[in-house]
Scaffold this motif. Sequence first.
Motif, PDB file in Angstrom:
ATOM      1  N   ARG A  43     -35.605  20.199 -12.206  1.00 45.59           N
ATOM      2  CA  ARG A  43     -36.501  20.809 -13.178  1.00 45.59           C
ATOM      3  C   ARG A  43     -37.949  20.587 -12.747  1.00 45.59           C
ATOM      4  N   LEU A  44     -38.803  21.518 -13.106  1.00 45.69           N
ATOM      5  CA  LEU A  44     -40.223  21.471 -12.773  1.00 45.69           C
ATOM      6  C   LEU A  44     -41.016  21.025 -13.993  1.00 45.69           C
ATOM      7  N   VAL A  45     -41.956  20.125 -13.775  1.00 45.39           N
ATOM      8  CA  VAL A  45     -42.800  19.625 -14.861  1.00 45.39           C
ATOM      9  C   VAL A  45     -43.857  20.680 -15.200  1.00 45.39           C
ATOM     10  N   ALA A 105     -45.766  34.680 -35.988  1.00 44.80           N
ATOM     11  CA  ALA A 105     -45.511  33.863 -34.802  1.00 44.80           C
ATOM     12  C   ALA A 105     -44.145  33.168 -34.805  1.00 44.80           C
ATOM     13  N   PRO A 106     -43.691  32.576 -35.945  1.00 41.96           N
ATOM     14  CA  PRO A 106     -42.391  31.887 -35.908  1.00 41.96           C
ATOM     15  C   PRO A 106     -41.215  32.801 -35.579  1.00 41.96           C
ATOM     16  N   ALA A 107     -41.355  34.105 -35.843  1.00 43.57           N
ATOM     17  CA  ALA A 107     -40.240  35.036 -35.627  1.00 43.57           C
ATOM     18  C   ALA A 107     -40.350  35.804 -34.322  1.00 43.57           C
ATOM     19  N   LEU A 108     -41.379  35.534 -33.518  1.00 44.39           N
ATOM     20  CA  LEU A 108     -41.604  36.347 -32.320  1.00 44.39           C
ATOM     21  C   LEU A 108     -40.702  35.974 -31.149  1.00 44.39           C
ATOM     22  N   ASP A 109     -40.040  34.838 -31.205  1.00 45.63           N
ATOM     23  CA  ASP A 109     -39.202  34.391 -30.080  1.00 45.63           C
ATOM     24  C   ASP A 109     -40.051  34.218 -28.819  1.00 45.63           C
ATOM     25  N   LEU A 110     -41.267  33.714 -29.016  1.00 48.89           N
ATOM     26  CA  LEU A 110     -42.209  33.459 -27.929  1.00 48.89           C
ATOM     27  C   LEU A 110     -42.411  31.954 -27.851  1.00 48.89           C
ATOM     28  N   VAL A 111     -41.956  31.349 -26.760  1.00 43.96           N
ATOM     29  CA  VAL A 111     -41.983  29.897 -26.607  1.00 43.96           C
ATOM     30  C   VAL A 111     -42.941  29.528 -25.486  1.00 43.96           C
ATOM     31  N   ALA A 112     -43.790  28.534 -25.731  1.00 43.33           N
ATOM     32  CA  ALA A 112     -44.719  28.049 -24.713  1.00 43.33           C
ATOM     33  C   ALA A 112     -44.303  26.657 -24.272  1.00 43.33           C
ATOM     34  N   LEU A 113     -44.232  26.442 -22.970  1.00 43.70           N
ATOM     35  CA  LEU A 113     -43.906  25.137 -22.396  1.00 43.70           C
ATOM     36  C   LEU A 113     -45.154  24.592 -21.725  1.00 43.70           C
ATOM     37  N   GLY A 114     -45.636  23.454 -22.220  1.00 44.08           N
ATOM     38  CA  GLY A 114     -46.844  22.864 -21.672  1.00 44.08           C
ATOM     39  C   GLY A 114     -46.658  21.407 -21.342  1.00 44.08           C
ATOM     40  N   GLU A 115     -47.655  20.596 -21.677  1.00 43.99           N
ATOM     41  CA  GLU A 115     -47.617  19.172 -21.347  1.00 43.99           C
ATOM     42  C   GLU A 115     -46.385  18.509 -21.945  1.00 43.99           C
ATOM     43  N   GLY A 116     -45.670  17.758 -21.110  1.00 48.33           N
ATOM     44  CA  GLY A 116     -44.455  17.084 -21.543  1.00 48.33           C
ATOM     45  C   GLY A 116     -43.208  17.939 -21.468  1.00 48.33           C
ATOM     46  N   GLY A 117     -43.342  19.211 -21.072  1.00 46.84           N
ATOM     47  CA  GLY A 117     -42.185  20.097 -20.977  1.00 46.84           C
ATOM     48  C   GLY A 117     -41.701  20.252 -19.543  1.00 46.84           C
ATOM     49  N   HIS A 118     -40.683  21.055 -19.381  1.00 45.00           N
ATOM     50  CA  HIS A 118     -40.139  21.325 -18.048  1.00 45.00           C
ATOM     51  C   HIS A 118     -39.346  22.614 -18.075  1.00 45.00           C
ATOM     52  N   MET A 119     -39.163  23.202 -16.903  1.00 48.23           N
ATOM     53  CA  MET A 119     -38.343  24.399 -16.757  1.00 48.23           C
ATOM     54  C   MET A 119     -37.401  24.216 -15.572  1.00 48.23           C
ATOM     55  N   GLU A 120     -36.276  24.900 -15.634  1.00 49.03           N
ATOM     56  CA  GLU A 120     -35.314  24.835 -14.532  1.00 49.03           C
ATOM     57  C   GLU A 120     -35.947  25.376 -13.254  1.00 49.03           C
ATOM     58  N   ALA A 121     -35.719  24.689 -12.144  1.00 42.82           N
ATOM     59  CA  ALA A 121     -36.281  25.099 -10.862  1.00 42.82           C
ATOM     60  C   ALA A 121     -35.357  26.121 -10.206  1.00 42.82           C
ATOM     61  N   PRO A 122     -35.817  27.352 -10.014  1.00 40.74           N
ATOM     62  CA  PRO A 122     -34.984  28.346  -9.327  1.00 40.74           C
ATOM     63  C   PRO A 122     -34.759  27.953  -7.872  1.00 40.74           C
ATOM     64  N   PRO A 123     -33.738  28.510  -7.220  1.00 40.98           N
ATOM     65  CA  PRO A 123     -33.519  28.244  -5.793  1.00 40.98           C
ATOM     66  C   PRO A 123     -34.733  28.659  -4.969  1.00 40.98           C
ATOM     67  N   VAL A 124     -34.869  28.038  -3.811  1.00 43.45           N
ATOM     68  CA  VAL A 124     -35.972  28.361  -2.904  1.00 43.45           C
ATOM     69  C   VAL A 124     -35.832  29.807  -2.450  1.00 43.45           C
ATOM     70  N   PRO A 125     -36.879  30.608  -2.514  1.00 35.09           N
ATOM     71  CA  PRO A 125     -36.789  32.005  -2.062  1.00 35.09           C
ATOM     72  C   PRO A 125     -36.363  32.091  -0.611  1.00 35.09           C
ATOM     73  N   GLY A 126     -35.424  32.971  -0.346  1.00 34.88           N
ATOM     74  CA  GLY A 126     -34.957  33.158   1.017  1.00 34.88           C
ATOM     75  C   GLY A 126     -33.878  32.195   1.451  1.00 34.88           C
ATOM     76  N   ALA A 127     -33.493  31.260   0.566  1.00 41.15           N
ATOM     77  CA  ALA A 127     -32.479  30.279   0.945  1.00 41.15           C
ATOM     78  C   ALA A 127     -31.078  30.872   0.955  1.00 41.15           C
TER      79      ALA A 127
END
Length: 219
Positions: A43-45, A105-127
């Motif tokens: 995961r990416l910070v 805003a609560p119903a928009l299904d718009l989520v922001a990931l910032g400080e203290g969050g993380h996202m799944e790291a996609p595979p390296v491009p071209g791998a």
Amino acid sequence: MVGTVPPVTTVPSPRRPLDPDDRRRYWYENELGWRTVPGEPLRLVTGLRFDVLDVPVEAGVAALWRLGPDSPVAVRGDRMRLLVAAGSAEELPGLLDWLEWGALAPALDLVALGEGGHMEAPPVPGAGPVKVPPLSGAGPAKGHPGQPLPAGLPGPAQGAAVWLRPPEPGCEVEASLPTLSAVGGVGGAPDLVRLVDTVATQCHRVRLRRSCAQPFAFS
């Protein structure tokens, strides 16, 4: 000669090839300078080099033309991750209020990931090959010259995240990310305000379309 110790020849053991997950972590940390979270899955910070707007893929596709050509974009199932300038997640609630989206805003299904969050790291491009099935309803490109909409996007069946627009090693990603400082400026960074307004509008349309598609309940 008695008592002489024969010389010891030290031969280094052959290096084991890096595990694919280790190569991926090395690419993110050493090639891009992005911090990762210990453990698996990789995961990416967020909140350091970039924040993330996590939106329905239909809304993200309609907003791609608001991004610069080098702005990284990832997709996972039916969600799209738009990378934006660090600190944007903290600004999002006030920005939505200023754009008069605060009440919805609560119903928009718009989520922001910032400080203290993380996202799944996609595979390296071209791998390796990444299957990208067509996305129905993507429509033709419009709005921004040289910014065509993708012919296809990963569907929910694939599950794992992939890069739709990968980051470029050796480039400062910050210069390509939507930011508030682009408002009224002369720099090349995309405008976060216009991006958020476009994404919020599209999220609202997706919400209305899904509501209309649901069958009525009769008592």
